[in-house]
Design a protein around this motif. Structure first.
Motif, PDB file in Angstrom:
ATOM      1  N   LEU A 217      40.671  40.520  35.942  1.00  0.00           N
ATOM      2  CA  LEU A 217      41.024  40.358  34.561  1.00  0.00           C
ATOM      3  C   LEU A 217      42.448  39.047  33.918  1.00  0.00           C
ATOM      4  CD1 LEU A 217      40.984  43.883  32.440  1.00  0.00           C
ATOM      5  CD2 LEU A 217      39.307  42.046  32.327  1.00  0.00           C
ATOM      6  N   PHE A 218      43.099  39.375  34.488  1.00  0.00           N
ATOM      7  CA  PHE A 218      44.644  39.125  34.871  1.00  0.00           C
ATOM      8  C   PHE A 218      45.012  37.436  35.380  1.00  0.00           C
ATOM      9  CE2 PHE A 218      44.961  43.793  33.732  1.00  0.00           C
ATOM     10  CZ  PHE A 218      45.421  43.545  32.669  1.00  0.00           C
ATOM     11  N   ASP A 219      44.501  37.209  36.540  1.00  0.00           N
ATOM     12  CA  ASP A 219      44.162  36.190  37.517  1.00  0.00           C
ATOM     13  C   ASP A 219      43.494  35.487  37.333  1.00  0.00           C
ATOM     14  OD1 ASP A 219      46.763  37.836  38.667  1.00  0.00           O
ATOM     15  OD2 ASP A 219      45.818  37.888  40.788  1.00  0.00           O
ATOM     16  N   THR A 220      41.792  35.696  36.725  1.00  0.00           N
ATOM     17  CA  THR A 220      40.866  34.596  36.119  1.00  0.00           C
ATOM     18  C   THR A 220      40.939  34.604  34.751  1.00  0.00           C
ATOM     19  OG1 THR A 220      39.370  36.335  37.051  1.00  0.00           O
ATOM     20  CG2 THR A 220      41.106  34.280  39.260  1.00  0.00           C
ATOM     21  N   GLY A 221      40.994  35.844  34.270  1.00  0.00           N
ATOM     22  CA  GLY A 221      40.755  36.173  33.050  1.00  0.00           C
ATOM     23  C   GLY A 221      39.273  36.196  32.979  1.00  0.00           C
ATOM     24  N   THR A 222      38.435  37.200  33.661  1.00  0.00           N
ATOM     25  CA  THR A 222      36.904  37.300  33.863  1.00  0.00           C
ATOM     26  C   THR A 222      36.793  38.909  33.617  1.00  0.00           C
ATOM     27  OG1 THR A 222      36.774  37.356  35.999  1.00  0.00           O
ATOM     28  CG2 THR A 222      35.943  34.963  35.040  1.00  0.00           C
ATOM     29  N   LEU A 223      35.915  38.759  32.781  1.00  0.00           N
ATOM     30  CA  LEU A 223      34.956  40.664  33.588  1.00  0.00           C
ATOM     31  C   LEU A 223      35.126  41.272  34.288  1.00  0.00           C
ATOM     32  CD1 LEU A 223      33.236  41.429  30.232  1.00  0.00           C
ATOM     33  CD2 LEU A 223      35.620  42.135  30.136  1.00  0.00           C
ATOM     34  N   PRO A 224      35.683  41.807  35.101  1.00  0.00           N
ATOM     35  CA  PRO A 224      35.380  42.527  36.361  1.00  0.00           C
ATOM     36  C   PRO A 224      33.769  42.813  36.405  1.00  0.00           C
ATOM     37  CG  PRO A 224      36.518  43.935  35.605  1.00  0.00           C
ATOM     38  CD  PRO A 224      36.401  43.186  34.451  1.00  0.00           C
ATOM     39  N   PHE A 225      32.988  41.709  36.270  1.00  0.00           N
ATOM     40  CA  PHE A 225      31.696  42.638  36.803  1.00  0.00           C
ATOM     41  C   PHE A 225      31.700  42.507  38.560  1.00  0.00           C
ATOM     42  CE2 PHE A 225      30.330  40.361  33.087  1.00  0.00           C
ATOM     43  CZ  PHE A 225      30.567  40.892  32.211  1.00  0.00           C
ATOM     44  N   TRP A 226      31.972  41.762  39.214  1.00  0.00           N
ATOM     45  CA  TRP A 226      31.330  41.632  40.323  1.00  0.00           C
ATOM     46  C   TRP A 226      32.628  41.892  41.834  1.00  0.00           C
ATOM     47  CZ3 TRP A 226      27.013  41.904  43.288  1.00  0.00           C
ATOM     48  CH2 TRP A 226      27.242  41.554  44.723  1.00  0.00           C
ATOM     49  N   ASN A 227      32.835  42.693  42.577  1.00  0.00           N
ATOM     50  CA  ASN A 227      33.604  42.560  43.554  1.00  0.00           C
ATOM     51  C   ASN A 227      33.184  42.195  45.020  1.00  0.00           C
ATOM     52  OD1 ASN A 227      35.885  43.681  45.573  1.00  0.00           O
ATOM     53  ND2 ASN A 227      35.805  46.045  44.349  1.00  0.00           N
ATOM     54  N   SER A 228      33.609  40.532  45.730  1.00  0.00           N
ATOM     55  CA  SER A 228      33.720  40.511  46.791  1.00  0.00           C
ATOM     56  C   SER A 228      34.019  40.355  47.541  1.00  0.00           C
ATOM     57  CB  SER A 228      33.579  38.363  46.691  1.00  0.00           C
ATOM     58  OG  SER A 228      35.063  39.108  46.120  1.00  0.00           O
ATOM     59  N   TYR A 229      34.960  41.461  47.595  1.00  0.00           N
ATOM     60  CA  TYR A 229      36.014  42.376  48.670  1.00  0.00           C
ATOM     61  C   TYR A 229      35.636  43.656  49.847  1.00  0.00           C
ATOM     62  CZ  TYR A 229      39.314  39.969  46.695  1.00  0.00           C
ATOM     63  OH  TYR A 229      39.512  38.369  46.338  1.00  0.00           O
ATOM     64  N   ILE A 230      34.381  44.228  49.180  1.00  0.00           N
ATOM     65  CA  ILE A 230      33.122  45.496  50.025  1.00  0.00           C
ATOM     66  C   ILE A 230      32.337  45.417  49.914  1.00  0.00           C
ATOM     67  CG2 ILE A 230      35.832  46.473  48.719  1.00  0.00           C
ATOM     68  CD1 ILE A 230      34.018  47.772  46.984  1.00  0.00           C
ATOM     69  N   ASN A 231      32.084  46.047  50.943  1.00  0.00           N
ATOM     70  CA  ASN A 231      30.428  45.997  51.416  1.00  0.00           C
ATOM     71  C   ASN A 231      29.900  44.754  51.658  1.00  0.00           C
ATOM     72  OD1 ASN A 231      30.313  48.461  51.599  1.00  0.00           O
ATOM     73  ND2 ASN A 231      30.584  49.452  49.541  1.00  0.00           N
ATOM     74  N   GLY A 232      30.498  43.940  51.492  1.00  0.00           N
ATOM     75  CA  GLY A 232      30.090  42.055  51.741  1.00  0.00           C
ATOM     76  C   GLY A 232      29.393  41.861  50.188  1.00  0.00           C
ATOM     77  N   GLY A 233      30.333  42.068  49.168  1.00  0.00           N
ATOM     78  CA  GLY A 233      30.176  41.750  47.497  1.00  0.00           C
ATOM     79  C   GLY A 233      28.863  42.582  47.725  1.00  0.00           C
ATOM     80  N   THR A 234      29.525  43.478  46.306  1.00  0.00           N
ATOM     81  CA  THR A 234      28.727  43.918  45.097  1.00  0.00           C
ATOM     82  C   THR A 234      28.951  44.576  43.731  1.00  0.00           C
ATOM     83  OG1 THR A 234      27.919  46.420  45.582  1.00  0.00           O
ATOM     84  CG2 THR A 234      30.316  46.202  45.863  1.00  0.00           C
ATOM     85  N   PRO A 235      28.903  44.874  42.954  1.00  0.00           N
ATOM     86  CA  PRO A 235      28.625  45.138  41.593  1.00  0.00           C
ATOM     87  C   PRO A 235      29.195  46.274  41.816  1.00  0.00           C
ATOM     88  CG  PRO A 235      26.013  45.155  42.150  1.00  0.00           C
ATOM     89  CD  PRO A 235      26.473  45.468  43.610  1.00  0.00           C
ATOM     90  N   GLN A 236      30.348  46.108  40.286  1.00  0.00           N
ATOM     91  CA  GLN A 236      31.518  46.217  40.305  1.00  0.00           C
ATOM     92  C   GLN A 236      31.467  47.501  38.938  1.00  0.00           C
ATOM     93  OE1 GLN A 236      35.198  46.313  41.789  1.00  0.00           O
ATOM     94  NE2 GLN A 236      36.143  46.183  40.024  1.00  0.00           N
TER      95      GLN A 236
END
Length: 756
Positions: free
Chosen positions: A80-99
């Motif tokens: 939200l605050f670094d890239t201004g996008t809604l947090p749909f995807w989390n690339s940091y866990i489980n090799g990338g996963t929906p958040q």
């Protein structure tokens, strides 16, 4: 003497004025005292730079807040605050996963919004404290509305804020319970106001639904469902009172409006969440034996005898003092929570017939109804004793005695908090994680001891920008990560990966693997050995393993495959066949991509390339694992010149850049099959376009990965948007507009313009 007399005469009016001042502010002072006692117990949370320590199996404690919710919320804040996008995807866990769709992620919660002004740890702690105080205020105001005395209402609020249920789940870090639980008193209060204040009943009904919907956005699952059950119990209250018909109509109208308002708030996330849950290990809910497992999460779970006695008096007080329906409603909810917990047949009926209940587990969690609404009855019970007209002195003495006893029990039974520590200190003082953060350079990492979703280390890896292939999470795709409820023999990618770790983890772009013990596994070489970090500082212990191995079979984030082997059949059958084929020594990811597709797909009908049926018989195709299918697979996987497979290196021909949380850019130098070490094909929200804007099909490949076929060299953009997100957003806007128009029409009807 005259001077002294005049002084005394001047003091008396001042004392009288002070008494009147305090009397007028007695409600505020009483609640302030209850809030102060609660904050005294929660004083460790006032240090906004710290969070509960993670724990380790050897330490005998653990909290979900730090390893699970903290990484989720931190990822959402960054989006939200670094890239201004809604947090749909989390690339940091489980090799990338929906958040966004994860039920307990709370990506649109107050904590995430506060993260724009506070450090992440401070935002989470501040959100928790504000919610607890808000929940206490809701209990207090509901009790006061039902004519509870200020001090009794304050004691009821304290019984909520320091209840064993709330403090035990606070100790365990269950934000998905705590935040919605704090909103429940407000939702119930607003619904009661809607039923008893006809002129503004519409507004109160909408407000009730708004609080319920916000509870869903805060990551609430179980409390939201039990809250809906509690509201439905209000229908029983129709039997009391003379105006049954009018009350029934108000209840039906207010309940429908509240439900629509809740849906208007929750729909943008609820609809995608329903799609996501179908892909997880809980797709069909839980089997009854898992759902009703008798696990104790709450110390001193059963309310005390003093609590029960005062609640019973509170019911009698409500029945006699003009609020019989409210008293019966609250008593039913409080009793229903205990009954669900203790009576297995009742729990089975709910599991069998109530929509969504089969996803729940641990009957003890039903006590959220008891400890949210019961304190209001406790406050009424103390008021009944204090206001009794029979033997008032004795009754007031009993009220003081029972109130003091209840206060002692509240404080004594409240679960203590876990020790806290600054997460940044652990991240800074963990030599292994610091080494990985310096050397990984965009590649993924893994902790050898993490075979499932338990005791993850996301609270260290994610803040340091490290992408890991396992995590501490309640929900993940059922083909990827083992869960608690898998049937015997159920195969997953991560579980299977330990049979050939270098190859399988290399497919996920794992460059370094951290281990607490020395390993002698083909495909890995010791890259570094770092100093150990005591478990008292670095938790869990495996997060600070001293051995770091480099994976010599790391494939890179994307690569080209020379040819394809297509598995045709049902999704689960083709996945298991792919796991078998990937174990073969002939399989080399840089040579061959194993594609998995349904019989009706266009890929299944193509004549080019080798095709094998899995899970069913298809004309002209050998069925895995027949002798013919194995021979065809080995011939396809074998290299042109008969040489043993060798470790591969990341392809320099394919560059992958993450544009933001939800978008990837891939630069390819040639046409053909492009394989990505991303789980894009597991989730239908991903789409791909080439440089000219042509949509490309994303195929499931190599078990859980993705592949696209390109006709020419050039850039490819991949984007993620949760399924049914547009429909959820449209439904939310439509309902909001409809409710707004309805409220305006009601206001005009109830307040007609004066005639000139």
């Amino acid at each position: 003497m005259a001077h002294q007399a005049s002084t005394r005469a001047g003091i008396a009016p001042r004392l009288f004025a002070l008494g009147r001042f305090l009397a007028r502010r007695a409600p505020l002072l009483a609640f302030t005292l209850a809030a102060a006692l609660t904050l005294l117990h929660l004083r460790a949370m006032l240090t906004l730079s710290e969070l509960p320590m993670r724990g380790d199996p050897s330490l005998g404690f653990g909290s979900d807040l730090t390893p699970s919710h903290y990484p989720w919320l931190l990822s959402a804040m960054r989006s939200l605050f670094d890239t201004g996008t809604l947090p749909f995807w989390n690339s940091y866990i489980n090799g990338g996963t929906p958040q966004f769709e994860a039920p307990e992620a709370g990506v649109l919660s107050l904590a995430v919004l506060l993260g724009g002004a506070l450090p992440p740890e401070g935002a989470i702690q501040a959100s928790l404290l504000l919610h607890i105080l808000a929940g206490m205020a809701g209990v207090y105001l509901f009790a006061r509305k039902l004519k509870a005395a200020p001090l009794a209402a304050a004691l009821g609020a304290l019984a909520f804020g320091l209840s064993p249920y709330l403090t035990s789940h606070l100790r365990s870090g269950h934000l998905g319970f705590l935040l919605p639980m704090a909103l429940m008193p407000w939702s119930f209060l607003c619904l009661w106001n809607a039923l008893t204040a006809p002129r503004r009943g519409a507004l109160w009904a909408v407000a009730s639904g708004l609080f319920a919907g916000l509870g869903s956005l805060e990551g609430g699952t179980t409390p939201v469902l039990y809250g809906a059950i509690g509201m439905a119990l209000c229908a029983v209250c129709v039997v009391l009172g003379p105006d049954r018909r009018a009350f029934s109509l108000r209840l039906i109208t207010s309940g429908a409006v509240a439900a629509l308002a809740a849906l208007a708030v929750a729909a943008p996330q609820a609809l995608p969440m329903m799609s996501f849950m179908r892909l997880t290990g809980r797709a069909e809910g839980l089997a009854f034996k898992y759902s009703q497992a008798a696990i104790s999460e709450v110390a001193n779970a059963m309310p005390s005898l003093t609590w029960f006695f005062l609640a019973a008096l509170g019911l009698l007080f409500a029945l006699r003092k003009g609020a019989p329906r409210a008293g019966l409603w609250l008593a039913l909810c409080a009793a229903f929570g205990v009954a669900i917990w203790k009576l297995t047949p009742l729990y089975w009926l709910l599991w069998r017939f109530v929509p969504g209940f089969a996803y729940q587990r641990i009957p003890e969690r039903a006590l959220v109804l008891t400890y949210t609404l019961g304190p209001i009855l406790v406050a009424l019970g103390l008021t009944a004793l204090w206001d009794s007209e029979r033997r008032p002195r004795i009754m007031r003495g009993a009220a003081l005695l029972l109130g003091a006893l209840l206060l002692f029990q509240i404080v004594d039974r409240a679960a203590p908090l876990l020790p806290t520590a600054p997460p940044r200190r652990e991240q800074r003082e963990n030599p292994a994680m610091q080494w990985l953060a310096e050397h990984a350079r965009g590649a993924r990492v893994h902790i050898w001891e993490s075979r499932d979703r338990h005791w993850g280390c996301d609270h260290v890896t994610l803040p340091l920008g490290l992408e890991a292939i396992t995590s501490y999470t309640a929900t993940e795709h059922h083909d990827y990560l083992p869960s608690d409820f898998d049937p015997p023999g159920y195969r997953t990618f991560v579980g299977e990966s330990y049979r050939a770790p270098a190859k399988f983890w290399g497919l996920l772009d794992v460059k370094y693997v951290l281990s607490s013990t020395p390993r002698d596994t083909p495909g890995f070489r010791l890259a570094a050995r770092v100093e150990p970090c005591p478990v008292e500082r670095c938790q869990p212990k495996k997060s600070a393993g001293t051995y770091i191995y480099e994976n010599e079979m790391r494939q890179g984030r994307a690569w080209h495959a020379e040819r394809a082997l297509v598995l045709v059949g049902p999704e689960r059958a083709t996945f298991e066949a792919a796991l078998d084929l990937m174990q073969l020594p002939e399989f080399a990811p840089g040579r061959t991509v194993i594609l998995q597709t349904a019989p009706e797909s266009a890929l299944a009908r193509e004549s080019a390339g080798a095709r094998i049926a899995a899970g069913l018989d298809l004309p002209g195709l050998p069925r895995w694992p027949s002798k013919e299918a194995r021979a065809l697979a080995r011939a396809t996987l074998a290299p042109a010149a008969r040489v043993e497979p060798t470790p591969t290196t990341p392809s320099a021909a394919v560059e992958v850049a993450r544009l933001d949380a939800n978008r990837l850019s891939v630069s390819s130098e040639r046409a053909g099959w492009l394989v990505l070490s991303e789980k894009l094909a597991l989730y239908p929200g991903w789409s791909a376009r080439d440089g000219s804007g042509v949509t490309l099909t994303i195929h499931r490949a190599d078990g859980v990965l993705a592949a696209v076929k390109t006709d020419a060299a050039g850039p490819i953009t991949l984007s993620y948007r949760p399924p049914r997100w547009p429909q959820g957003l449209a439904l939310s806007l439509l309902l909001a507009a409809a409710l707004s128009l309805w409220l305006v029409a009601r206001h005009k009807r109830d307040n007609p313009a004066p005639l000139n």
